[in-house]
Design a protein around this motif. Sequence first.
Motif, PDB file in Angstrom:
ATOM      1  N   ASN A 138       0.849  -1.198   0.000  1.00 43.48           N
ATOM      2  CA  ASN A 138       0.000   0.000   0.000  1.00 43.48           C
ATOM      3  C   ASN A 138       0.888   1.253   0.000  1.00 43.48           C
ATOM      4  O   ASN A 138       2.122   1.159   0.081  1.00 43.48           O
ATOM      5  CB  ASN A 138      -0.974  -0.030   1.182  1.00 43.48           C
ATOM      6  CG  ASN A 138      -0.257  -0.049   2.527  1.00 43.48           C
ATOM      7  OD1 ASN A 138       0.798   0.576   2.696  1.00 43.48           O
ATOM      8  ND2 ASN A 138      -0.843  -0.760   3.495  1.00 43.48           N
ATOM      9  N   THR A 185       1.457   3.620   2.146  1.00 41.12           N
ATOM     10  CA  THR A 185       2.285   3.840   3.325  1.00 41.12           C
ATOM     11  C   THR A 185       3.566   3.012   3.276  1.00 41.12           C
ATOM     12  O   THR A 185       4.658   3.503   3.573  1.00 41.12           O
ATOM     13  CB  THR A 185       1.490   3.470   4.605  1.00 41.12           C
ATOM     14  OG1 THR A 185       0.218   4.081   4.533  1.00 41.12           O
ATOM     15  CG2 THR A 185       2.213   3.897   5.843  1.00 41.12           C
ATOM     16  N   THR A 186       3.417   1.763   2.894  1.00 40.83           N
ATOM     17  CA  THR A 186       4.575   0.875   2.808  1.00 40.83           C
ATOM     18  C   THR A 186       5.536   1.338   1.711  1.00 40.83           C
ATOM     19  O   THR A 186       6.761   1.341   1.904  1.00 40.83           O
ATOM     20  CB  THR A 186       4.109  -0.569   2.557  1.00 40.83           C
ATOM     21  OG1 THR A 186       3.245  -0.955   3.620  1.00 40.83           O
ATOM     22  CG2 THR A 186       5.276  -1.531   2.474  1.00 40.83           C
TER      23      THR A 186
HETATM   24  C1  NAG Z   1      -0.277  -0.881   4.737  1.00 44.41           C
HETATM   25  O1  NAG Z   1       0.347  -2.155   4.798  1.00 44.41           O
HETATM   26  C2  NAG Z   1       0.992  -2.390   6.027  1.00 44.41           C
HETATM   27  C3  NAG Z   1       1.812  -3.669   5.872  1.00 44.41           C
HETATM   28  O2  NAG Z   1       1.038  -4.679   5.307  1.00 44.41           O
HETATM   29  C4  NAG Z   1      -0.047  -2.459   7.127  1.00 44.41           C
HETATM   30  O3  NAG Z   1       0.585  -2.690   8.361  1.00 44.41           O
HETATM   31  C5  NAG Z   1      -0.770  -1.132   7.170  1.00 44.41           C
HETATM   32  O4  NAG Z   1      -1.825  -1.218   8.086  1.00 44.41           O
HETATM   33  C6  NAG Z   1      -1.328  -0.772   5.817  1.00 44.41           C
HETATM   34  N1  NAG Z   1      -1.788   0.619   5.868  1.00 44.41           N
HETATM   35  C7  NAG Z   1      -2.958   1.001   5.415  1.00 44.41           C
HETATM   36  C8  NAG Z   1      -3.260   2.462   5.523  1.00 44.41           C
HETATM   37  O5  NAG Z   1      -3.743   0.225   4.918  1.00 44.41           O
END
Ligand code: NAG
Length: 353
Positions: free
Chosen positions: A170, A172-173
């Motif tokens: 995603n 953020t990652t």
């Molecule tokens: C994005 O992915 C990470 C790792 O899988 C997860 O921890 C996080 O909650 C996700 N963030 C969103 C905004 O979905």
Amino acid sequence: MSHPRYLLLPLNLITITLALLSQRSQAQLSPSFYDCTCSDVSAIVRSTVQQAQTSDPRIYASLTRLFFHDCFVQGCDGSILLVDSSTIQSEQDARPNKNSARGFNVVDDIKTAVENACPGVVSCADILALAAEASVNLAGGPSWTVLLGRRDSTTANFTAAGNLPGPFDNLTTLQKKFSDVGLHDIDLVTLSGAHTFGRGQCQFFSNSRLYNFNGTGKPDPTLNSTYRTILEQNCPQGGNGSVLNNLDPITPNKFDGNYYINLQNHRGLFTSDQELLSDPNATTTASIVNNFAGNQRAFFNSFVQSMIKMGNISPLTGSSGEIRTNCSVVNSGSGLELHIQIRHDSDTGSAAE
Ligand SMILES: *[C@@H]1O[C@H](CO)[C@@H](O)[C@H](O)[C@H]1NC(C)=O
Ligand code: HEM
Ligand SMILES: *[C@@H]1O[C@H](CO)[C@@H](O)[C@H](O)[C@H]1NC(C)=O
Ligand SMILES: *[C@@H]1O[C@H](CO)[C@@H](O)[C@H](O)[C@H]1NC(C)=O
Ligand SMILES: *[C@@H]1O[C@H](CO)[C@@H](O)[C@H](O)[C@H]1NC(C)=O
Ligand SMILES: *[C@@H]1O[C@H](CO)[C@@H](O)[C@H](O)[C@H]1NC(C)=O
Ligand SMILES: *[C@@H]1O[C@H](CO)[C@@H](O)[C@H](O)[C@H]1NC(C)=O
Ligand SMILES: *[C@@H]1O[C@H](CO)[C@@H](O)[C@H](O)[C@H]1NC(C)=O
């Protein structure tokens, strides 16, 4: 009598080595690095890449991606090129590379051509940087002056290669993985524009986007439904995950700005692509996408800057690393090479005796 002499020799070596290291610790990459030692290197790389494309229309994309996968793992040091050996666990076997990264044979061909012209001078890491630039430009993209002077690693990092940005990540990652190597939203959006050419396998999007988005048993709602129908035909549920799809269906082999127009039409292939525009938090990245979608020149200018920035990720310079003879393997006898290096550089024959 041999005891004091034994002590003296390593001390001399250490002193000289430290002097060389401090002298060169300022070493920066430079466009003129090979001007005196291999002035034709750019032309040799370019013609070899161009020749390869006549039998492999995908090669420009593959070589561009290799540079990315090299630079994100312990810096732009040719580590991705090393194959398995007693000291190396190859990055090529890590999930993002295995049965996916390609172009290694062409890198070998380039290295052979460059070694014929200027033996022992040009690093494999620089060959990747030059091959990426030539590829982008030959495919219709911008050209730029490649900074040079990287040296090759004697190590690889399989674990770090497994942590490269992935198609299911995603926003953020992705932002985290880019900022970990000093790249930011502008670089993330710009460099993702390299998905304007090349191919992607069904396995990297079919379940997550066509058949079972986030465990719902439904398609990803951010995927264009006309596009989805086409993808479903090429990637039936439970089908062959290795089947290829064009990353940019409009101009599959051309480097242009269509990637961003595709995103606006909800035609990004991977989750990681569409996230730049569709994530609820994507205010910054979305405005960059929308800017580039209407302005290919701005994208090209930004691409040049971000590629140079990516190419600057922790290069080995000065006396660290080596110039590999064979890009796939580290040189043998690195201790001996240090001696030779010192003798050449500082004419201290007695110390290296
Ligand atoms: C994005 O992915 C990470 C790792 O899988 C997860 O921890 C996080 O909650 C996700 N963030 C969103 C905004 O979905
Ligand atoms: C932003 C994070 C990125 C992710 C998650 C990502 C992911 C992927 C994936 C999954 C593929 C398909 C591989 C396959 O099916 O075998 C691919 C292909 C490709 N990627 Fe990326 N990528 C990213 C960034 C980049 C960057 C920064 C570049 C270069 C500057 C790049 C250049 C390419 C190219 C040119 C291809 C096609 C390669 C070929 O056809 O051989 N990608 N990418
Ligand atoms: C390899 O990469 C991993 C993950 O990025 C890191 O934790 C580890 O320290 C690296 N190993 C070496 C030997 O640098
Ligand atoms: C995915 O599913 C989880 C759990 O059902 C939910 O909390 C999350 O918001 C969903 N993510 C997206 C992007 O829809
Ligand atoms: C799956 O597709 C790939 C790429 O088209 C092909 O090389 C391979 O032979 C196929 N495998 C099977 C089991 O059909
Ligand atoms: C789906 O793609 C078509 C063709 O590019 C485009 O005309 C249409 O607006 C797209 N739909 C959405 C919802 O983006
Ligand atoms: C994204 O937005 C949600 C609320 O819409 C917020 O809970 C989350 O922390 C945000 N994530 C990031 C990384 O900003
Ligand atoms: C380079 O090393 C690889 C791996 O050991 C080997 O297969 C290949 O033949 C070598 N290439 C040359 C030109 O020696």
